[in-house]
Motif scaffolding. Structure first.
Motif, PDB file in Angstrom:
ATOM      1  N   PHE A   1      -3.083  -6.322  25.926  1.00  0.00           N
ATOM      2  CA  PHE A   1      -2.855  -5.766  24.591  1.00  0.00           C
ATOM      3  C   PHE A   1      -3.318  -4.316  24.528  1.00  0.00           C
ATOM      4  CE2 PHE A   1      -4.122  -4.769  20.262  1.00  0.00           C
ATOM      5  CZ  PHE A   1      -3.053  -5.237  19.520  1.00  0.00           C
ATOM      6  N   GLU A   2      -4.466  -4.027  25.125  1.00  0.00           N
ATOM      7  CA  GLU A   2      -5.012  -2.676  25.053  1.00  0.00           C
ATOM      8  C   GLU A   2      -4.152  -1.680  25.829  1.00  0.00           C
ATOM      9  OE1 GLU A   2      -9.292  -0.324  25.581  1.00  0.00           O
ATOM     10  OE2 GLU A   2      -9.160  -2.480  25.952  1.00  0.00           O
ATOM     11  N   GLU A   3      -3.696  -2.080  27.014  1.00  0.00           N
ATOM     12  CA  GLU A   3      -2.828  -1.187  27.788  1.00  0.00           C
ATOM     13  C   GLU A   3      -1.485  -0.979  27.085  1.00  0.00           C
ATOM     14  OE1 GLU A   3      -2.446  -2.674  31.739  1.00  0.00           O
ATOM     15  OE2 GLU A   3      -4.610  -2.568  32.148  1.00  0.00           O
ATOM     16  N   LYS A   4      -1.017  -2.008  26.436  1.00  0.00           N
ATOM     17  CA  LYS A   4       0.280  -1.967  25.757  1.00  0.00           C
ATOM     18  C   LYS A   4       0.250  -1.081  24.515  1.00  0.00           C
ATOM     19  CE  LYS A   4       3.647  -5.476  24.203  1.00  0.00           C
ATOM     20  NZ  LYS A   4       3.667  -5.341  22.752  1.00  0.00           N
ATOM     21  N   ASN A   5      -0.867  -1.129  23.775  1.00  0.00           N
ATOM     22  CA  ASN A   5      -0.940  -0.460  22.479  1.00  0.00           C
ATOM     23  C   ASN A   5      -1.934   0.691  22.414  1.00  0.00           C
ATOM     24  OD1 ASN A   5       0.856  -2.329  20.813  1.00  0.00           O
ATOM     25  ND2 ASN A   5      -0.605  -3.793  21.669  1.00  0.00           N
ATOM     26  N   GLY A   6      -2.768   0.826  23.432  1.00  0.00           N
ATOM     27  CA  GLY A   6      -3.779   1.878  23.403  1.00  0.00           C
ATOM     28  C   GLY A   6      -4.887   1.609  22.407  1.00  0.00           C
TER      29      GLY A   6
ATOM     30  N   MET B   1      -9.567 -11.036  18.185  1.00  0.00           N
ATOM     31  CA  MET B   1      -8.988 -12.181  17.488  1.00  0.00           C
ATOM     32  C   MET B   1     -10.071 -12.919  16.721  1.00  0.00           C
ATOM     33  SD  MET B   1      -6.439 -14.172  16.722  1.00  0.00           S
ATOM     34  CE  MET B   1      -5.153 -13.584  17.832  1.00  0.00           C
ATOM     35  N   VAL B   2      -9.791 -13.230  15.446  1.00  0.00           N
ATOM     36  CA  VAL B   2     -10.700 -14.025  14.621  1.00  0.00           C
ATOM     37  C   VAL B   2      -9.921 -15.247  14.156  1.00  0.00           C
ATOM     38  CG1 VAL B   2     -12.224 -14.068  12.623  1.00  0.00           C
ATOM     39  CG2 VAL B   2     -11.861 -11.912  13.853  1.00  0.00           C
ATOM     40  N   SER B   3     -10.149 -16.385  14.771  1.00  0.00           N
ATOM     41  CA  SER B   3      -9.407 -17.602  14.464  1.00  0.00           C
ATOM     42  C   SER B   3     -10.217 -18.816  14.874  1.00  0.00           C
ATOM     43  CB  SER B   3      -8.054 -17.609  15.201  1.00  0.00           C
ATOM     44  OG  SER B   3      -7.362 -18.823  14.983  1.00  0.00           O
ATOM     45  N   ALA B   4      -9.963 -19.939  14.189  1.00  0.00           N
ATOM     46  CA  ALA B   4     -10.586 -21.204  14.576  1.00  0.00           C
ATOM     47  C   ALA B   4      -9.715 -21.978  15.551  1.00  0.00           C
ATOM     48  CB  ALA B   4     -10.824 -22.061  13.330  1.00  0.00           C
ATOM     49  N   VAL B   5      -8.483 -21.524  15.751  1.00  0.00           N
ATOM     50  CA  VAL B   5      -7.470 -22.330  16.437  1.00  0.00           C
ATOM     51  C   VAL B   5      -7.358 -21.919  17.902  1.00  0.00           C
ATOM     52  CG1 VAL B   5      -5.026 -22.938  16.449  1.00  0.00           C
ATOM     53  CG2 VAL B   5      -6.233 -22.684  14.282  1.00  0.00           C
ATOM     54  N   ASP B   6      -7.413 -22.910  18.789  1.00  0.00           N
ATOM     55  CA  ASP B   6      -7.392 -22.628  20.222  1.00  0.00           C
ATOM     56  C   ASP B   6      -6.134 -21.880  20.653  1.00  0.00           C
ATOM     57  OD1 ASP B   6      -9.886 -23.721  20.784  1.00  0.00           O
ATOM     58  OD2 ASP B   6      -9.085 -25.740  21.036  1.00  0.00           O
TER      59      ASP B   6
ATOM     60  N   GLY C   1      -6.141 -10.244  26.996  1.00  0.00           N
ATOM     61  CA  GLY C   1      -7.329  -9.431  27.261  1.00  0.00           C
ATOM     62  C   GLY C   1      -8.024  -8.940  26.011  1.00  0.00           C
ATOM     63  N   MET C   2      -7.799  -9.587  24.874  1.00  0.00           N
ATOM     64  CA  MET C   2      -8.468  -9.229  23.633  1.00  0.00           C
ATOM     65  C   MET C   2      -9.819  -9.933  23.540  1.00  0.00           C
ATOM     66  SD  MET C   2      -5.201  -9.620  21.031  1.00  0.00           S
ATOM     67  CE  MET C   2      -6.192  -9.377  19.539  1.00  0.00           C
ATOM     68  N   GLY C   3     -10.675  -9.439  22.660  1.00  0.00           N
ATOM     69  CA  GLY C   3     -11.907 -10.135  22.361  1.00  0.00           C
ATOM     70  C   GLY C   3     -11.632 -11.343  21.478  1.00  0.00           C
ATOM     71  N   VAL C   4     -12.516 -12.313  21.510  1.00  0.00           N
ATOM     72  CA  VAL C   4     -12.402 -13.510  20.667  1.00  0.00           C
ATOM     73  C   VAL C   4     -13.719 -13.701  19.934  1.00  0.00           C
ATOM     74  CG1 VAL C   4     -12.008 -15.995  20.597  1.00  0.00           C
ATOM     75  CG2 VAL C   4     -10.755 -14.580  22.244  1.00  0.00           C
ATOM     76  N   ALA C   5     -13.685 -13.625  18.612  1.00  0.00           N
ATOM     77  CA  ALA C   5     -14.900 -13.772  17.812  1.00  0.00           C
ATOM     78  C   ALA C   5     -15.297 -15.241  17.712  1.00  0.00           C
ATOM     79  CB  ALA C   5     -14.673 -13.203  16.423  1.00  0.00           C
TER      80      ALA C   5
ATOM     81  N   ASN D   1     -17.929  -1.993  15.832  1.00  0.00           N
ATOM     82  CA  ASN D   1     -18.508  -2.027  17.177  1.00  0.00           C
ATOM     83  C   ASN D   1     -17.462  -1.811  18.268  1.00  0.00           C
ATOM     84  OD1 ASN D   1     -21.456  -2.705  16.756  1.00  0.00           O
ATOM     85  ND2 ASN D   1     -20.503  -4.368  15.588  1.00  0.00           N
ATOM     86  N   GLY D   2     -16.600  -0.836  18.046  1.00  0.00           N
ATOM     87  CA  GLY D   2     -15.725  -0.394  19.127  1.00  0.00           C
ATOM     88  C   GLY D   2     -14.334  -0.964  19.140  1.00  0.00           C
ATOM     89  N   TYR D   3     -14.015  -1.874  18.225  1.00  0.00           N
ATOM     90  CA  TYR D   3     -12.663  -2.424  18.182  1.00  0.00           C
ATOM     91  C   TYR D   3     -11.818  -1.649  17.171  1.00  0.00           C
ATOM     92  CZ  TYR D   3     -14.092  -6.306  21.110  1.00  0.00           C
ATOM     93  OH  TYR D   3     -14.544  -7.058  22.167  1.00  0.00           O
ATOM     94  N   ASP D   4     -10.561  -1.400  17.557  1.00  0.00           N
ATOM     95  CA  ASP D   4      -9.633  -0.662  16.701  1.00  0.00           C
ATOM     96  C   ASP D   4      -8.779  -1.583  15.844  1.00  0.00           C
ATOM     97  OD1 ASP D   4     -10.168   1.884  18.201  1.00  0.00           O
ATOM     98  OD2 ASP D   4      -9.222   0.743  19.814  1.00  0.00           O
ATOM     99  N   PHE D   5      -8.628  -2.840  16.292  1.00  0.00           N
ATOM    100  CA  PHE D   5      -7.674  -3.765  15.692  1.00  0.00           C
ATOM    101  C   PHE D   5      -8.290  -5.149  15.604  1.00  0.00           C
ATOM    102  CE2 PHE D   5      -4.468  -7.061  16.841  1.00  0.00           C
ATOM    103  CZ  PHE D   5      -3.712  -7.042  15.676  1.00  0.00           C
ATOM    104  N   VAL D   6      -8.125  -5.798  14.445  1.00  0.00           N
ATOM    105  CA  VAL D   6      -8.535  -7.199  14.316  1.00  0.00           C
ATOM    106  C   VAL D   6      -7.380  -8.024  13.756  1.00  0.00           C
ATOM    107  CG1 VAL D   6     -11.012  -6.811  14.096  1.00  0.00           C
ATOM    108  CG2 VAL D   6      -9.585  -6.805  12.047  1.00  0.00           C
ATOM    109  N   TYR D   7      -7.288  -9.231  14.238  1.00  0.00           N
ATOM    110  CA  TYR D   7      -6.253 -10.188  13.824  1.00  0.00           C
ATOM    111  C   TYR D   7      -6.978 -11.375  13.205  1.00  0.00           C
ATOM    112  CZ  TYR D   7      -1.741 -12.725  14.547  1.00  0.00           C
ATOM    113  OH  TYR D   7      -0.540 -13.399  14.407  1.00  0.00           O
ATOM    114  N   ILE D   8      -6.934 -11.483  11.886  1.00  0.00           N
ATOM    115  CA  ILE D   8      -7.631 -12.566  11.192  1.00  0.00           C
ATOM    116  C   ILE D   8      -6.616 -13.658  10.875  1.00  0.00           C
ATOM    117  CG2 ILE D   8      -9.082 -13.195   9.228  1.00  0.00           C
ATOM    118  CD1 ILE D   8      -9.766 -10.229   8.903  1.00  0.00           C
ATOM    119  N   HIS D   9      -6.769 -14.781  11.542  1.00  0.00           N
ATOM    120  CA  HIS D   9      -5.827 -15.890  11.406  1.00  0.00           C
ATOM    121  C   HIS D   9      -6.461 -16.995  10.578  1.00  0.00           C
ATOM    122  CE1 HIS D   9      -4.281 -19.842  12.834  1.00  0.00           C
ATOM    123  NE2 HIS D   9      -3.117 -19.239  12.702  1.00  0.00           N
TER     124      HIS D   9
END
Length: 404
Positions: free
Chosen positions: A233-238, A243-248, A258-262, A288-296
């Protein structure tokens, strides 16, 4: 690190159809959503088609689309993505399957004549379901078939040197006799039948029935697929993403990309998940250094599968008041420049209690360049907006303004 922050808030299955009991409105249009009402007048409202033609409308294909991955190129099955999330080692020749622990009817009839009652066993806790899965593992696991604990009712089966075969999704056949939907593979069918024998009188299920809860009394296999390969994701989008989700499934997509998982204590994928914890995890990531978050947020989808109009409206209101409201208020108070995309992945209409492929409404807001508009955020006004993104994996380009 980008100075501007980017956020997707995804209400899983939030889109729906007009419902007579809501005065001909959809749950999204009917719900009390002050945060989205405020943002909608300052945002671009439109429709996006997240499910590629010829593919099934699942949270797997749809969320890949929203994250910018064309499912026609990247999709290899749902279960392998979930396997990534829970750290399951997969060989290229392995096949992963979702193992739901479901509720089937318990009348004195042949297994094939039973009815599937609940795909989630009453949103059973992970702790209880892990005990039940252990009982199944003790009798059914071997070198070829290996079980792994996931979250709540959602677990994983790895089939060594297996086959990718067509299997029915349990949430698609609620209330139906299961015979015609059972696996054609003899051993998978044997394991389903045997799991019911193991679980039907398990102490946890006896106690659940005493409390009026649905018993988790059968393993149901579906979603077969092979090891996935996603580009970074980082190489693709810079941009560095979290990711913030309860779902596997969502966590697995993030791991593959290659994203972080909260990790959010109490996030369970249900109506009463830890919404506040998800918001805090997102804010912490952005600081803390992340540019993008995905809250699911899974709850609207679960309530759609349950066929509960009241609870689906409540899930949307929780998303608005406990996620979008506090999130935007905090970012605004701190003077953070951000772009926000709010949308479902797919509809889960109350009428059918499963996913459909219809286009979904999106809301795109820029804190530094708010628009002057009149539209509310719902299916009808989005359809009339004139804004339409036909390829779901392109919607993220609108959020990033092609900053990749």
């Amino acid at each position: 690190m980008s100075e501007k922050k980017y956020i997707i808030v995804l209400g899983d299955g939030m889109a729906d159809e007009p419902i007579e009991g809501l005065g001909g409105k959809t749950p999204l249009a009917y719900a009390d959503t002050p945060a989205m009402d405020r943002l909608s007048k300052l945002s671009e409202i439109g429709l996006v088609h997240t499910i590629p033609e010829g593919m099934k409308p699942g949270s797997d294909t749809a969320n890949l689309s929203v994250l910018g991955y064309d499912p026609k190129l990247y999709y290899s099955g749902r279960s392998p993505l979930e396997a990534l999330s829970i750290g399951v080692p997969m060989e290229d020749t392995d096949v992963a399957l979702r193992c739901n622990i479901v509720t089937i009817s318990e009348e004195d009839t042949p297994f094939e004549e039973r009815t599937i009652i609940d795909h989630s066993s009453g949103e059973i806790s992970t702790e209880d379901c892990a005990v039940l899965l252990e009982a199944v593992k003790e009798q059914l696991q071997d070198e070829t078939y290996q079980f792994y604990v996931g979250t709540s009712y959602r677990h994983c089966l790895i089939w060594k040197k297996g086959q990718v075969i067509e299997l029915s999704q349990p949430h698609d056949i609620l209330g139906r006799v299961i015979g015609e939907y059972l696996p054609t593979d003899e051993h998978l069918l044997y394991m389903m039948k045997r799991s019911h024998e193991i679980l039907v009188n398990h102490p946890i299920n006896i106690e659940r029935k005493k409390k009026g809860l649905n018993p988790a009394n059968c393993c149901w296999f579906w979603g077969a697929g092979t090891k996935p390969v996603l580009s970074s994701f980082e190489e693709k989008n810079g941009l560095k993403g979290m990711m913030v989700s309860a779902v596997d499934l969502l966590k697995g997509i993030a791991v593959g990309a290659g994203m972080g998982v909260a990790k959010v204590e109490g996030a369970n994928g249900g109506l009463h998940t830890n919404y506040e914890g998800k918001v805090q995890a997102a804010l912490d990531a952005l600081k803390n250094g992340y540019d993008f978050v995905y809250i699911h947020v899974e709850a609207p989808d679960e309530m759609g599968h349950q066929g509960s109009v009241e609870k689906k409206v409540q899930a949307i209101e929780y998303l608005d008041k406990r996620v979008i409201g506090p999130l935007t208020q905090t970012l605004d108070r701190e003077g953070t420049a951000y772009r926000l995309l709010v949308l479902p992945d797919h509809p889960t209409p109350i009428r059918v209690r499963t996913h459909t492929s219809d286009s979904v409404p999106y809301l795109l807001y820029d804190s530094m360049a708010p628009k002057n508009g009149t539209l509310d955020y719902n299916e009808k006004e989005a359809a009339g907006s004139g804004n339409f993104v036909p390829l779901g994996h392109k919607i993220i380009d609108k959020l990033f303004k092609h900053e990749n």
